[in-house]
Scaffold this motif. Structure first.
Motif, PDB file in Angstrom:
ATOM      1  N   PRO A 153       0.778  -1.142   0.145  1.00 27.88           N
ATOM      2  CA  PRO A 153       0.095   0.052   0.097  1.00 27.88           C
ATOM      3  C   PRO A 153       0.930   1.321  -0.222  1.00 27.88           C
ATOM      4  O   PRO A 153       1.918   1.281   0.635  1.00 27.88           O
ATOM      5  CB  PRO A 153      -0.982  -0.210   1.251  1.00 27.88           C
ATOM      6  N   ARG A 154       0.271   2.286  -0.773  1.00 26.26           N
ATOM      7  CA  ARG A 154       0.940   3.779  -0.538  1.00 26.26           C
ATOM      8  C   ARG A 154       2.295   3.753  -1.038  1.00 26.26           C
ATOM      9  O   ARG A 154       3.190   4.392  -0.493  1.00 26.26           O
ATOM     10  CB  ARG A 154       0.692   4.333   0.780  1.00 26.26           C
ATOM     11  N   SER A 155       2.359   3.015  -2.207  1.00 28.85           N
ATOM     12  CA  SER A 155       3.906   2.979  -2.681  1.00 28.85           C
ATOM     13  C   SER A 155       4.090   4.103  -3.495  1.00 28.85           C
ATOM     14  O   SER A 155       5.371   4.241  -3.855  1.00 28.85           O
ATOM     15  CB  SER A 155       4.010   1.620  -3.478  1.00 28.85           C
ATOM     16  N   LEU A 156       3.175   4.785  -4.090  1.00 33.09           N
ATOM     17  CA  LEU A 156       3.316   6.035  -4.801  1.00 33.09           C
ATOM     18  C   LEU A 156       2.525   7.131  -4.392  1.00 33.09           C
ATOM     19  O   LEU A 156       1.560   6.967  -3.979  1.00 33.09           O
ATOM     20  CB  LEU A 156       3.002   5.634  -6.521  1.00 33.09           C
ATOM     21  N   TYR A 157       3.327   8.243  -4.402  1.00 34.47           N
ATOM     22  CA  TYR A 157       2.778   9.608  -3.846  1.00 34.47           C
ATOM     23  C   TYR A 157       2.074   9.186  -2.356  1.00 34.47           C
ATOM     24  O   TYR A 157       1.037  10.131  -2.262  1.00 34.47           O
ATOM     25  CB  TYR A 157       1.820   9.897  -4.830  1.00 34.47           C
ATOM     26  N   ILE A 181       2.471   1.591 -11.560  1.00 31.27           N
ATOM     27  CA  ILE A 181       2.346   1.960 -10.333  1.00 31.27           C
ATOM     28  C   ILE A 181       3.327   0.921  -9.635  1.00 31.27           C
ATOM     29  O   ILE A 181       3.208   0.193  -8.983  1.00 31.27           O
ATOM     30  CB  ILE A 181       1.093   1.932  -9.679  1.00 31.27           C
ATOM     31  N   VAL A 182       4.451   1.280  -9.921  1.00 34.20           N
ATOM     32  CA  VAL A 182       5.890   0.563  -9.069  1.00 34.20           C
ATOM     33  C   VAL A 182       5.709  -1.048  -9.705  1.00 34.20           C
ATOM     34  O   VAL A 182       6.421  -1.702  -8.946  1.00 34.20           O
ATOM     35  CB  VAL A 182       5.863   0.770  -7.554  1.00 34.20           C
ATOM     36  N   ASP A 212      12.344   8.278 -20.752  1.00 33.39           N
ATOM     37  CA  ASP A 212      11.465   9.035 -19.675  1.00 33.39           C
ATOM     38  C   ASP A 212      10.543   7.857 -19.104  1.00 33.39           C
ATOM     39  O   ASP A 212       9.806   8.149 -18.186  1.00 33.39           O
ATOM     40  CB  ASP A 212      10.402   9.779 -20.411  1.00 33.39           C
ATOM     41  N   TRP A 213      10.789   6.702 -19.580  1.00 37.78           N
ATOM     42  CA  TRP A 213       9.985   5.578 -18.869  1.00 37.78           C
ATOM     43  C   TRP A 213      10.483   5.398 -17.442  1.00 37.78           C
ATOM     44  O   TRP A 213      11.397   5.371 -16.979  1.00 37.78           O
ATOM     45  CB  TRP A 213      10.122   4.309 -19.551  1.00 37.78           C
ATOM     46  N   GLY A 214       9.335   4.907 -16.638  1.00 37.99           N
ATOM     47  CA  GLY A 214       9.565   4.753 -15.320  1.00 37.99           C
ATOM     48  C   GLY A 214       8.410   4.088 -14.508  1.00 37.99           C
ATOM     49  O   GLY A 214       7.315   4.216 -15.230  1.00 37.99           O
ATOM     50  N   ILE A 215       8.509   3.745 -13.375  1.00 33.70           N
ATOM     51  CA  ILE A 215       7.263   3.104 -12.586  1.00 33.70           C
ATOM     52  C   ILE A 215       7.110   3.853 -11.157  1.00 33.70           C
ATOM     53  O   ILE A 215       6.339   3.540 -10.327  1.00 33.70           O
ATOM     54  CB  ILE A 215       7.465   1.807 -12.149  1.00 33.70           C
ATOM     55  N   THR A 216       7.764   4.855 -10.882  1.00 33.58           N
ATOM     56  CA  THR A 216       7.763   5.863  -9.882  1.00 33.58           C
ATOM     57  C   THR A 216       7.670   7.211 -10.016  1.00 33.58           C
ATOM     58  O   THR A 216       7.260   7.738 -11.320  1.00 33.58           O
ATOM     59  CB  THR A 216       8.950   5.826  -8.890  1.00 33.58           C
ATOM     60  N   GLU A 217       7.276   8.103  -9.104  1.00 37.30           N
ATOM     61  CA  GLU A 217       7.149   9.729  -9.066  1.00 37.30           C
ATOM     62  C   GLU A 217       8.041  10.209 -10.332  1.00 37.30           C
ATOM     63  O   GLU A 217       9.294  10.131 -10.361  1.00 37.30           O
ATOM     64  CB  GLU A 217       7.225  10.377  -8.012  1.00 37.30           C
ATOM     65  N   ARG A 241       4.846   6.948 -16.816  1.00 29.77           N
ATOM     66  CA  ARG A 241       3.848   5.733 -16.299  1.00 29.77           C
ATOM     67  C   ARG A 241       3.056   5.210 -17.179  1.00 29.77           C
ATOM     68  O   ARG A 241       2.339   4.222 -17.140  1.00 29.77           O
ATOM     69  CB  ARG A 241       3.736   5.629 -14.847  1.00 29.77           C
ATOM     70  N   ARG A 242       2.292   6.125 -18.048  1.00 29.04           N
ATOM     71  CA  ARG A 242       1.033   5.845 -18.667  1.00 29.04           C
ATOM     72  C   ARG A 242       1.350   5.226 -20.027  1.00 29.04           C
ATOM     73  O   ARG A 242       2.354   5.718 -20.733  1.00 29.04           O
ATOM     74  CB  ARG A 242       0.644   7.152 -19.169  1.00 29.04           C
ATOM     75  N   ILE A 243       0.828   3.996 -20.407  1.00 31.54           N
ATOM     76  CA  ILE A 243       0.653   3.511 -21.649  1.00 31.54           C
ATOM     77  C   ILE A 243      -0.682   3.633 -22.497  1.00 31.54           C
ATOM     78  O   ILE A 243      -1.676   3.134 -21.816  1.00 31.54           O
ATOM     79  CB  ILE A 243       1.026   2.163 -21.426  1.00 31.54           C
ATOM     80  N   LYS A 244      -0.769   4.331 -23.385  1.00 36.15           N
ATOM     81  CA  LYS A 244      -2.063   4.632 -24.021  1.00 36.15           C
ATOM     82  C   LYS A 244      -2.762   3.696 -24.429  1.00 36.15           C
ATOM     83  O   LYS A 244      -2.201   2.639 -25.061  1.00 36.15           O
ATOM     84  CB  LYS A 244      -1.764   6.086 -25.003  1.00 36.15           C
ATOM     85  N   ASN A 245      -3.967   3.722 -24.699  1.00 37.08           N
ATOM     86  CA  ASN A 245      -4.721   2.452 -25.151  1.00 37.08           C
ATOM     87  C   ASN A 245      -4.783   2.502 -26.831  1.00 37.08           C
ATOM     88  O   ASN A 245      -4.232   3.468 -27.308  1.00 37.08           O
ATOM     89  CB  ASN A 245      -6.178   2.750 -24.704  1.00 37.08           C
ATOM     90  N   LEU A 246      -5.562   1.528 -27.267  1.00 34.80           N
ATOM     91  CA  LEU A 246      -5.533   1.356 -28.667  1.00 34.80           C
ATOM     92  C   LEU A 246      -6.581   2.061 -29.394  1.00 34.80           C
ATOM     93  O   LEU A 246      -6.697   2.222 -30.710  1.00 34.80           O
ATOM     94  CB  LEU A 246      -5.484  -0.090 -29.033  1.00 34.80           C
TER      95      LEU A 246
END
Length: 225
Positions: free
Chosen positions: A102-106, A128-129, A146-151, A155-160
């Motif tokens: 829990p509460r791993s991001l922001y 999200i991490v 720019d890719w990453g999994i933290t603040e 972190r966004r991967i757009k839909n199709l």
């Protein structure tokens, strides 16, 4: 014994070999049994309203204070069906799969992979991490550096697709299939995202309170073999 007496037994044996697809409703229409809330601001001020309620047979995220409704159980290899709508002003919400710490991001979001429900962006992945890969990664996620999994990372991967959501006020039907390290998402019958090499294969399921009121009339999970 007459031959036709063997038919039910043979049919049952066939089903046993194939395995049963067990479907469970994660929302009983009356209570939030099987879920718990993680709402940071509510811990600080107990006078704030509770953001997840049951209303007229629906599970409702009121949007604020922000946080998550998290399943008590962990799940692996499953198909999740969610029917949802924004009854008023559209906004942000999401379904988190493979949720854990829990509460791993922001200080808010549990470690997970989010399937976005935000109006006009439904079906996006948010890392999200945890992480996941898709084809055409740089087109859909931006420059690799720019890719990453933290603040502060991309972190966004757009839909199709751009037009799979129903008009505001109507019900959307979202299907999320998690099998091994793959996650596939359909919205109203359209394939809207498909990822592989996810860094988590199991975990809890979470629904968000993220600013907008959202109604859920169906949250069902089918265990996959």
């Amino acid at each position: 014994m007459k031959p036709h007496f063997f038919l039910p037994l043979l049919f049952f044996s066939f089903l046993s070999l194939q395995g049963f697809a067990q479907t469970t409703s994660l929302f009983d229409g009356k209570t939030l049994k099987g879920w718990y809330m993680d709402i940071p601001d509510l811990e600080k001020d107990s006078s704030l309203r509770i953001p997840f309620i049951v209303r007229e047979g629906m599970l409702v995220s009121l949007g604020n204070p922000q946080g998550h409704l998290i399943s008590e159980k962990e799940y692996e290899n499953y198909r999740l069906e969610v029917e949802y709508r924004f009854p008023g002003k559209p906004g942000n919400c999401g379904v988190l799969v493979h949720a854990s710490t829990p509460r791993s991001l922001y200080g808010m979001f549990p470690k997970s992979i989010e399937v976005q429900m935000m109006h006009q962006n439904a079906g996006d992945f948010w890392c999200i991490v945890e992480d996941i890969q898709v084809p055409d990664m740089e087109v859909r996620r931006g420059p690799k550096e720019d890719w990453g999994i933290t603040e502060g990372k991309e972190r966004r991967i757009k839909n199709l697709t751009d037009d799979s959501e129903k008009p505001l006020g109507q019900w959307n039907h979202m299907v999320i299939e998690c099998k091994a390290d793959n996650i596939t998402v359909w919205l109203n019958g359209d394939l809207v995202n498909k990822g592989y090499a996810a860094t988590a294969k199991k975990g809890q399921i979470a629904l968000q309170a993220e600013g907008a009121e959202v109604e859920f009339r169906k949250v069902e999970l089918t265990q996959l073999n």
